[in-house]
Design an enzyme around this catalytic site. Structure first.
Site, PDB file in Angstrom:
ATOM      1  CB  CYS A  12      -4.228   3.643  -8.010  1.00 19.31           C
ATOM      2  SG  CYS A  12      -2.454   3.617  -7.749  1.00 19.31           S
ATOM      3  CG  HIS A  53      -1.930  -2.220  -4.721  1.00 17.95           C
ATOM      4  ND1 HIS A  53      -2.053  -2.810  -5.955  1.00 17.95           N
ATOM      5  CD2 HIS A  53      -2.197  -0.905  -4.910  1.00 17.95           C
ATOM      6  CE1 HIS A  53      -2.360  -1.898  -6.855  1.00 17.95           C
ATOM      7  NE2 HIS A  53      -2.463  -0.731  -6.246  1.00 17.95           N
TER       8      HIS A  53
END
Length: 678
Positions: free
Chosen positions: A447, A599
């Site tokens: 990620c 995020h």
């Protein structure tokens, strides 16, 4: 075959943690309520004899006791959720199945209110239903069956005229049917199983109790690395042993008996399979942490002090030992084996001293006070001298073995210098090597913050090498490794994938002369940069973000943001530097050169872009308040662990972070000032 069985056992063990996690809250209510009604506490605090306070104490005792009275049902629902990936439909199905099974068994065996209290019959009243007593095992069986029904039928299709009952709605229907069928063999065979369990537990406890408690402590500790200890101790805590309470009800299991005896104020006879934890967790392991600190290299002691100090305090207060145990488990298995032996001996010693202590969570100071000191029903003070002796043993044994065999416990690791000068083109090759090579990779993913690799053999992974390559941290969860390389994680993963496919080869080494060195451009930093809220919501401290990579500031400093709606806006004027392919994270650079990572949610990379709509592209110029992204907050809430959105400054360096004293904020409201004192 073995690996598949082992994996299933691990899943069951993890599923048991959900219902077990409820017990501390119940134990807290029961312990405080019982203590307030006891003569010992009333002697020192006479004002609690007030009628109103005693009424509250009775209610607290009752509130805690009702949880323990209904443990089988709680286990049924908890196991179902745990084995069905957290879906609440499985819990509803388990509740339905538990009711149906008990009602059917009671009717089949002609159990009535008249004979339900006959302890010799094995009957009990469950949620007001006269039925066969199957205890926690019956709940676990129903929970596993409900999870099976969910996994089998949650996406079933039916003809259009039955479409309302398709999908998840079909699961409780199937569960009612299967549990009705299950009730008949259970009614037939369970009495024999219960008789066998009783005979086994009586033989185990009566023939050689000392050996039994030693082996329990020893084996339970050895099973912790495999995650199977929850399965092992469940029968001892919830089924083995029997005791009749004042109401004539037969109570099974060491923990359940202990709690019932505390609640009734009866003489304590239980606790044999819990009490040995207290000297180890409160004294032994903290002393082992001190030994690890004292044997660390001088240059590493400051870091090790923080690591071991936190782990030791956690063990002492709560009895959570994994952070400390896993610091030496893999690098020094002999230490862990010695630890397991000492754990078993602790159970034996307290048994021989006729101490009866128990807990609802673990053998830490909190449970020691609530269920040992305050009730004052046993020789709780004997734990202290035993613990002091254990502290000396743990300290000197650990110190001797670490130095004798040169174990690489925290702070004693060899420095890995061979990778530190990796160029960008060499980095993925070296990361692959540090992960144990191509043949050790089972699954590769990433990620925007970390490289996620499932490996075949964790022992082949060079954790120190990964850190030397630039990983700010390495998390280990089973065979799953998470190396925190920040925004370049996805590129590393991409390159590693190409290397494994043979599409790129390692570059040739070249000699770089001084004339070929890159020109360095110095950008003058602004004295202050303001960061504004990226939407409506709440600001929380970074330490409260439910992901230790962010909470421990491995990526950088900042805050957590909980969005109240689906609009994410630019927190300052600047440029879009990175948008992750799954759109769950975006990297920005302010006009003053400050880099910020937004995020959105936790572990949202697994959503593969579902629920995210981006309105900007890489290298786009953005202005404060400009909409960057629209998110489906309901979808993310339902499919991700959390919507908490870390706002991380990745190049803070020597600048100071000043967080505004705000909680509820609106878009474009000032939340952070970054100050450069130079």
């Amino acid at each position: 075959m073995f690996k598949k069985l082992f994996g299933q056992l691990q899943r069951i063990g993890k599923a048991l943690m959900l219902p077990v996690a409820i017990l501390p809250a119940a134990g807290l209510l029961l312990a405080i309520g019982t203590a307030m009604q006891g003569e010992s506490l009333q002697h020192y605090l006479p004002f609690i004899q007030n009628g109103g306070i005693q009424s509250v104490a009775e209610m607290m005792t009752g509130a805690g006791g009702i949880i323990f009275d209904n443990l089988p049902m709680i286990f049924a629902m908890g196991v179902a959720i745990g084995l069905a990936s957290g879906d609440g439909v499985a819990a509803i199905a388990a509740f339905v199945g538990y009711l149906v099974m008990n009602k059917t068994m009671g009717a089949f065996l002609h159990v009535s209110p008249d004979n339900v209290n006959d302890a010799a019959s094995g009957y009990a009243s469950v949620l007001g239903i006269p039925t066969l007593q199957t205890g926690v095992f019956g709940g676990i069986i129903i929970g596993a069956l409900a999870a099976w029904c969910y996994n089998k039928f949650y996406n079933i299709s039916l003809p259009s005229y039955l479409g309302f009952f398709a999908g998840k709605r079909f699961v409780p229907i199937m569960m009612a049917t299967t549990s009705f069928i299950l009730a008949f063999p259970m009614a037939w065979i369970w009495p024999s199983i219960q008789t066998g369990l009783n005979a086994f537990s009586e033989g185990l406890l009566d023939s050689n109790t000392g050996l039994a408690v030693f082996l329990f402590g020893f084996i339970k500790r050895l099973l912790i690395p495999f995650g199977l200890h929850h399965i092992f101790h469940a029968p001892f805590w919830f089924e083995f042993g029997a005791w009749k309470n004042a109401a004539g009800e037969m109570i099974h299991g060491d923990q359940r008996i202990f709690i019932e005896q505390i609640r009734e104020g009866s003489k304590l006879t239980a606790g044999k399979f819990m009490q040995g934890e207290f000297p180890v967790m409160m004294f032994g392991l903290p002393a082992a942490a001190l030994a690890i600190y004292h044997t660390a290299k001088p240059e590493n002691k400051k870091v090790v002090a923080g690591l071991m100090g936190s782990a030791a305090l956690t063990s002492f207060l709560t009895g959570i030992t994994e952070p400390l145990e896993f610091s030496f488990l893999f690098v020094a298995p002999v230490l862990f084996f010695v630890h397991a032996i000492l754990d078993g001996l602790s159970f034996l010693i307290l048994y021989l001293l006729n101490v009866h202590l128990g807990y609802t969570f673990s053998g830490g100071f909190i449970d020691y006070v609530l269920l040992g000191v305050l009730p004052n029903k046993t020789q709780w003070w004997l734990v202290i001298p035993v613990g002091v002796v254990y502290a000396f043993i743990y300290y000197f044994v650990f110190r001797f073995l670490i130095l004798k065999f040169k174990y690489k416990t925290p702070g004693r690791e060899d420095k890995q210098a061979q990778f530190t000068n990796s160029s960008a083109s060499e980095l993925p090759f070296n990361v692959l090597k540090a992960m144990g090579g191509e043949e050790n990779i089972k699954h590769l993913d990433a990620c925007i913050t970390r490289l996620r690799v499932e490996v075949k053999e964790k022992g082949k992974v060079d954790v120190a090498g990964l850190k030397a390559l630039g990983a700010s941290g390495v998390l280990e969860v089973g065979n799953n490794m998470q190396a925190i390389f920040g925004p370049k994680s996805d590129q590393i993963k991409h390159d590693m994938s190409l290397i494994m496919k043979g599409e790129i080869t390692k570059p040739q080494e070249t000699t770089v002369t001084e004339e070929e060195s890159e020109e360095v451009v110095h950008i003058e930093r602004a004295s202050e940069v303001n960061i504004y809220a990226p939407g409506n919501g709440q600001v929380i401290p970074l330490s409260e973000v439910p992901d230790q990579v962010f909470a421990q500031k491995m990526m950088g400093d900042g805050v957590g943001f909980i969005p109240a709606d689906g609009k994410i806006v630019a927190p300052f004027d600047g440029t879009v530097k990175t948008i992750f392919p799954t759109k769950h994270a975006i990297g920005l650079e302010s006009d003053q050169g400050l880099e910020l990572l937004i995020h959105i949610g936790i572990d949202t990379v697994k959503l593969n872009g579902e629920g995210f709509e981006s309105f900007v592209e890489t290298d786009d110029r953005v202005h404060k308040g400009q909409v960057l992204m629209q998110i489906d907050l309901d979808y993310i809430t339902a499919h991700a662990p959390s919507t908490v959105t870390p706002l991380i400054i990745t190049n803070l360096e020597d600048r100071q972070l000043s967080v505004e004293d705000v909680k509820d904020v609106t878009a474009e409201q000032l939340i952070i000032k970054v100050i450069d004192d130079k």
